[in-house]
Design an enzyme around this catalytic site. Structure first.
Site, PDB file in Angstrom:
ATOM      1  CG  HIS A   1     -48.887 -39.294   0.635  1.00  0.00           C
ATOM      2  ND1 HIS A   1     -48.664 -37.949   0.842  1.00  0.00           N
ATOM      3  CD2 HIS A   1     -49.486 -39.413  -0.578  1.00  0.00           C
ATOM      4  CE1 HIS A   1     -49.106 -37.283  -0.229  1.00  0.00           C
ATOM      5  NE2 HIS A   1     -49.604 -38.145  -1.100  1.00  0.00           N
TER       6      HIS A   1
ATOM      7  CG  ASP B   1     -54.205 -38.939  -0.611  1.00  0.00           C
ATOM      8  OD1 ASP B   1     -55.107 -38.939   0.251  1.00  0.00           O
ATOM      9  OD2 ASP B   1     -54.151 -38.112  -1.537  1.00  0.00           O
TER      10      ASP B   1
HETATM   11 ZN   LIG Z   1     -51.964 -40.078  -4.467  1.00  0.00          ZN
END
Ligand SMILES: [Zn+2]
Length: 234
Positions: free
Chosen positions: A202, A57
């Protein structure tokens, strides 16, 4: 021996069902249960359902996205990237690079707000502008939306459905964004992963050095356990 291997297979099937259920519980009704991709279905037939879905992400990031792409390529693993529209606009070539490497590029909103706090028209703009930026680089419109923070309610779900998006959350979260240490990221993933798990990591939004450093051990261990890697929403 035959009895043992048979039992293992049954346990594997039960675990697959539990994994899918966990995702459904986390994500609620409008969920993309990760049984959909054709390559996942094929992998299930061959590997007893030991498929895992890596997701990244908050990118793309000029520092960490190329690094993570390099590691994934080294292990021959594909993943799903939920990108932020304003980061795509800032680094469009990176989004193209992610897609050309065979990864799935999906929608994580334009500026990472809590969508529950926005008007319907503001949610529409967050999603549509991100779609447009991603489509310009990949030639494909994202079919899935991951709401920032996993923050969903009935209004966000119905907005997403009206926009033709499946909401995709996750079932394994090592909170890599909080930088708990490379070893902690590795052990949290490897202790909690099950067949069908959707793992949240991430590649953007801050210093993702620990995430990148954790990745080779995560990938090699999952491979040694017999997992294959599927993509979502592609
Ligand atoms: Zn996010």
């Amino acid at each position: 021996m035959a009895v043992h291997s048979g039992r293992r297979r049954v346990v594997g099937r039960i675990r697959t069902a539990i994994g899918a259920l966990a995702v459904a519980l986390v994500a609620g009704a409008a969920v993309a249960v990760p049984a959909a991709p054709a390559e996942a279905a094929g992998a299930k037939a061959d590997q007893g359902g030991k498929v895992v879905y890596l997701t990244f992400d908050d990118g793309p990031s000029p520092t960490y996205t190329p690094r993570i792409l390099g590691i994934l390529a080294r292990y021959g693993v594909r993943a799903t990237f939920f990108e932020i529209g304003q980061n795509v606009a800032a680094h469009p070539a990176l989004t193209g690079q992610v897609a050309r490497a065979g990864h799935s590029v999906q929608n994580h909103s334009w500026s990472h707000p809590d969508l529950r706090r926005l008007s319907a028209s503001a949610v529409n703009a967050q999603v549509a502008n991100t779609d447009k930026a991603i489509r310009a680089q990949t030639g494909r419109t994202p079919s899935c939306l991951r709401p920032p923070y996993g923050a969903v309610n009935g209004a966000v779900r119905s907005r997403a459905a009206a926009l033709g998006k499946q909401v995709v959350l996750w079932s394994v979260d090592p909170t890599d964004w909080s930088r708990p240490g490379t070893a902690a990221i590795q052990s949290r993933v490897l202790k909690n992963v099950r067949p069908g798990s959707v793992i949240l990591l991430h590649d953007g939004g801050g210093d993702r050095g620990q995430t990148a450093a954790a990745l080779p051990t995560i990938l090699s261990t999952l491979k040694a356990r017999g997992y294959t890697f599927g993509t979502l929403c592609s």
